[in-house]
Scaffold this motif. Structure first.
Motif, PDB file in Angstrom:
ATOM      1  N   PRO A 166       0.820  -1.207   0.000  1.00 19.78           N
ATOM      2  CA  PRO A 166       0.000   0.000   0.000  1.00 19.78           C
ATOM      3  C   PRO A 166       0.858   1.263   0.000  1.00 19.78           C
ATOM      4  CG  PRO A 166       0.024  -0.990   2.179  1.00 19.78           C
ATOM      5  CD  PRO A 166       0.731  -1.949   1.284  1.00 19.78           C
ATOM      6  N   TYR A 167       0.323   2.316  -0.629  1.00 13.48           N
ATOM      7  CA  TYR A 167       1.049   3.578  -0.760  1.00 13.48           C
ATOM      8  C   TYR A 167       0.644   4.536   0.359  1.00 13.48           C
ATOM      9  CZ  TYR A 167       1.597   1.717  -5.488  1.00 13.48           C
ATOM     10  OH  TYR A 167       1.871   0.910  -6.569  1.00 13.48           O
ATOM     11  N   VAL A 168       1.655   5.130   0.999  1.00  6.99           N
ATOM     12  CA  VAL A 168       1.399   6.130   2.045  1.00  6.99           C
ATOM     13  C   VAL A 168       1.573   7.508   1.424  1.00  6.99           C
ATOM     14  CG1 VAL A 168       2.066   6.982   4.321  1.00  6.99           C
ATOM     15  CG2 VAL A 168       2.246   4.538   3.806  1.00  6.99           C
ATOM     16  N   ILE A 169       0.494   8.280   1.367  1.00  6.14           N
ATOM     17  CA  ILE A 169       0.494   9.587   0.700  1.00  6.14           C
ATOM     18  C   ILE A 169       0.055  10.632   1.717  1.00  6.14           C
ATOM     19  CG2 ILE A 169      -0.417  10.929  -1.231  1.00  6.14           C
ATOM     20  CD1 ILE A 169      -1.074   8.169  -2.552  1.00  6.14           C
ATOM     21  N   LYS A 170       0.880  11.680   1.874  1.00  8.62           N
ATOM     22  CA  LYS A 170       0.627  12.686   2.904  1.00  8.62           C
ATOM     23  C   LYS A 170       0.646  14.090   2.314  1.00  8.62           C
ATOM     24  CE  LYS A 170       2.944   9.977   6.558  1.00  8.62           C
ATOM     25  NZ  LYS A 170       3.996  10.001   7.605  1.00  8.62           N
ATOM     26  N   VAL A 229       3.912  14.161   0.067  1.00 10.19           N
ATOM     27  CA  VAL A 229       5.024  13.271   0.406  1.00 10.19           C
ATOM     28  C   VAL A 229       4.521  11.846   0.238  1.00 10.19           C
ATOM     29  CG1 VAL A 229       6.581  12.502   2.243  1.00 10.19           C
ATOM     30  CG2 VAL A 229       6.011  14.926   2.028  1.00 10.19           C
ATOM     31  N   ILE A 230       5.245  11.059  -0.541  1.00  6.12           N
ATOM     32  CA  ILE A 230       4.932   9.637  -0.697  1.00  6.12           C
ATOM     33  C   ILE A 230       5.995   8.844   0.030  1.00  6.12           C
ATOM     34  CG2 ILE A 230       4.564   7.744  -2.317  1.00  6.12           C
ATOM     35  CD1 ILE A 230       3.753   9.793  -4.399  1.00  6.12           C
ATOM     36  N   MET A 237     -11.461   1.069  10.246  1.00  4.40           N
ATOM     37  CA  MET A 237     -12.036   1.311   8.931  1.00  4.40           C
ATOM     38  C   MET A 237     -12.392   2.787   8.790  1.00  4.40           C
ATOM     39  SD  MET A 237     -11.936  -1.733   7.659  1.00  4.40           S
ATOM     40  CE  MET A 237     -12.971  -1.654   6.206  1.00  4.40           C
ATOM     41  N   GLY A 238     -12.607   3.209   7.533  1.00  5.09           N
ATOM     42  CA  GLY A 238     -13.013   4.578   7.277  1.00  5.09           C
ATOM     43  C   GLY A 238     -11.843   5.530   7.133  1.00  5.09           C
ATOM     44  N   PRO A 239     -12.129   6.824   6.963  1.00  9.04           N
ATOM     45  CA  PRO A 239     -11.080   7.817   6.731  1.00  9.04           C
ATOM     46  C   PRO A 239     -10.255   8.099   7.984  1.00  9.04           C
ATOM     47  CG  PRO A 239     -13.205   8.898   6.958  1.00  9.04           C
ATOM     48  CD  PRO A 239     -13.482   7.425   6.947  1.00  9.04           C
ATOM     49  N   ASN A 240      -9.052   8.631   7.756  1.00  4.42           N
ATOM     50  CA  ASN A 240      -8.227   9.080   8.874  1.00  4.42           C
ATOM     51  C   ASN A 240      -8.864  10.298   9.533  1.00  4.42           C
ATOM     52  OD1 ASN A 240      -6.005   7.388   9.276  1.00  4.42           O
ATOM     53  ND2 ASN A 240      -4.926   8.251   7.520  1.00  4.42           N
ATOM     54  N   THR A 241      -8.667  10.406  10.830  1.00  2.64           N
ATOM     55  CA  THR A 241      -9.192  11.520  11.605  1.00  2.64           C
ATOM     56  C   THR A 241      -8.072  12.109  12.442  1.00  2.64           C
ATOM     57  OG1 THR A 241      -9.738  10.262  13.600  1.00  2.64           O
ATOM     58  CG2 THR A 241     -11.349  10.210  11.810  1.00  2.64           C
ATOM     59  N   ILE A 284      -3.687   5.973   3.054  1.00  2.00           N
ATOM     60  CA  ILE A 284      -3.002   4.719   2.755  1.00  2.00           C
ATOM     61  C   ILE A 284      -3.806   4.041   1.649  1.00  2.00           C
ATOM     62  CG2 ILE A 284      -2.214   2.493   3.655  1.00  2.00           C
ATOM     63  CD1 ILE A 284      -1.964   3.789   6.380  1.00  2.00           C
ATOM     64  N   SER A 285      -3.252   4.057   0.454  1.00  2.00           N
ATOM     65  CA  SER A 285      -3.965   3.561  -0.727  1.00  2.00           C
ATOM     66  C   SER A 285      -3.559   2.125  -1.025  1.00  2.00           C
ATOM     67  CB  SER A 285      -3.663   4.449  -1.936  1.00  2.00           C
ATOM     68  OG  SER A 285      -4.152   5.766  -1.727  1.00  2.00           O
ATOM     69  N   PRO A 286      -4.526   1.228  -1.196  1.00  2.00           N
ATOM     70  CA  PRO A 286      -4.199  -0.190  -1.381  1.00  2.00           C
ATOM     71  C   PRO A 286      -3.642  -0.531  -2.756  1.00  2.00           C
ATOM     72  CG  PRO A 286      -6.566   0.146  -1.536  1.00  2.00           C
ATOM     73  CD  PRO A 286      -5.977   1.460  -1.127  1.00  2.00           C
ATOM     74  N   ASP A 287      -3.921   0.315  -3.758  1.00  2.00           N
ATOM     75  CA  ASP A 287      -3.456   0.001  -5.109  1.00  2.00           C
ATOM     76  C   ASP A 287      -3.163   1.299  -5.858  1.00  2.00           C
ATOM     77  OD1 ASP A 287      -5.983   1.012  -6.053  1.00  2.00           O
ATOM     78  OD2 ASP A 287      -6.854  -0.951  -5.601  1.00  2.00           O
ATOM     79  N   ARG A 288      -2.618   1.151  -7.056  1.00  2.00           N
ATOM     80  CA  ARG A 288      -2.181   2.325  -7.804  1.00  2.00           C
ATOM     81  C   ARG A 288      -3.331   3.234  -8.236  1.00  2.00           C
ATOM     82  NH1 ARG A 288       2.751   2.742 -12.105  1.00  2.00           N
ATOM     83  NH2 ARG A 288       2.525   4.970 -12.530  1.00  2.00           N
TER      84      ARG A 288
END
Length: 425
Positions: A140-144, A183-184, A221-225, A156-160
């Motif tokens: 998974p990709y960590v994108i900030k 930032v990735i 589960m769900g979005p980051n808070t 945190i994206s599971p796929d491209r």
């Protein structure tokens, strides 16, 4: 002495609650404060936390002996810089030192320069470049988002395809100026926790650890808070991990900041991942966490004020290690429906100010009073229901019992706070 506390959230209510117990304090002012803080301090609601000039003028007029900065927006606005220039002791880092939190790109570059263990990364301003860089990383990709996004600027994206969509959202203005760069990072596998240190610019004393729950819903589960709950102590922080984190992360960070001409004073929040290779930094924050602060304040056994003042004055060397009760404290955040994207404001809250007994504290965050005195929701995260127990099981039972006694149809909360600690039990 008189103290001015800046902020209005659950973190600041917990700080006000603890500071007000100190025999060193004559008067405690909170700007802007909230209805819960009004019970232990004088609130000054006409001030914004990011109004550095106005708050500095206020501190001069009140002749306070210490200003305690709660939220990160005040640090980014340069409140500590203005107070220091005026000669008023401030618990909180300067704007340049606070870049450890306010700019993820700065923080990652700093850690790379000084060999502080963290995830591999890249910084991108153009969506095409960021999407192309996904080929370098594994899912998974960590994108900030680079800047401050109230704890919501991490995906945190599971796929491209999902990663590319998240890049478009961030660089497309979802977080405003905070998302002008992304930032990735390499995904780090392990268990995450938060370690705190009180810093005077040269030295630091550790101030306990906690573990929070970032996702909005049960089962992570769900979005980051900004955080839906926390507990302390965190079992992941055994003695070996704390020692390694202090030796490899906290002390080197403090030394390097001083060497670069930006000495760090205040609380350093190190979000850590416990990996097979040892602790690695997920992120730094330049203030107490929220809701981690709430559980730490309830666990602390002694007077907080001498530590805040020593950090502000630049010498913690004469103070003993902070003492904490041998108990567990858990915090359950009650949020307004629709949080984190579109919280619904104005719903009536009943029962939040009743007497829950000696082991429970309810800290206000997003609340306000109507003219008739009715308590209503005025933000996303609205209440922090905290309870103390001999262990995680007892603390958790008390916290959720208190949650059930609060009548608020307009709110919701996770029902699984503390699940990692319970699994260990």
């Amino acid at each position: 002495m008189d103290i001015l506390l800046v902020g209005s959230g659950g973190r600041e209510h917990a700080l006000a609650w603890k500071i007000s117990q100190s025999p060193l304090v004559d008067r405690l002012y909170c700007a802007p404060g909230n209805p819960g803080m009004a019970k232990v301090a004088t609130c000054l609601p006409d001030y914004r936390a990011d109004d550095a000039e106005g708050l500095t003028r206020l501190a001069r007029e009140l002749r306070v002996g210490l200003v305690v900065v709660g939220p990160e927006v005040a640090l980014e606005a340069g409140l500590a810089d203005r107070l220091i220039a005026t000669g008023i002791p401030c618990f909180g880092p300067t704007a340049k030192a606070a870049q450890l939190e306010t700019s993820k790109a700065f923080s990652k570059a700093f850690m790379a320069r000084h060999d502080i263990p963290t995830a591999h990364y890249g910084v991108y301003e153009r969506a095409a470049d960021a999407k192309s860089a996904l080929k370098v990383f594994q899912p998974p990709y960590v994108i900030k988002a680079d800047g401050l996004a109230a704890g919501k600027g991490v995906a945190i994206s599971p796929d491209r395809p999902d990663g590319e969509a998240e890049i478009d959202r961030m660089l497309g203005g979802r977080f405003g100026a905070a998302g002008a760069r992304v930032v990735i990072e390499e995904f780090m596998d392990g268990e995450e926790g938060s370690l705190f240190a009180l810093c005077d610019g040269q030295r630091a004393v550790l101030f306990g650890g906690a573990q929070d729950h970032k996702r909005a819903f049960d089962g992570d589960m769900g979005p980051n808070t900004g955080g839906m709950g926390a507990y302390s102590p965190a079992p992941v922080f055994d003695e070996a991990l704390v020692t390694a984190a202090n030796d490899r992360i906290v002390r080197p960070t403090l030394t390097a900041m001083a060497q670069e001409g930006t000495p760090y004073r205040g609380v350093l929040y190190a979000g850590l991942m416990a990996t097979e290779a040892g602790p690695r930094v997920v992120e730094f924050n330049a203030r107490f966490g929220d809701p981690e602060c709430q559980v730490l304040m309830m666990r602390m056994a002694g007077d907080l004020v001498p530590y805040l003042l020593a950090c502000a004055q630049g010498d913690v060397s004469r103070l003993p290690e902070p003492a904490f009760k041998p108990t567990t404290v858990i915090c359950v955040v009650m949020a307004a429906k629709g949080y984190p994207d579109s919280p619904i404001e104005g719903s009536i809250i009943r029962g939040a100010e009743q007497d829950f007994g000696p082991h429970v504290q309810v800290f206000h965050a997003g609340t306000r009073r109507r003219e008739d005195g009715t308590l209503v929701a005025s933000g996303g995260r609205v209440l922090s229901v905290c309870a103390e127990g001999e262990d995680i099981v007892e603390a958790r039972e008390r916290a959720y019992a208190a949650v059930r006694r609060i009548d608020w149809p307009g709110g919701f909360n996770r029902t699984d706070i503390g699940w990692r600690a319970l699994d260990r039990v």
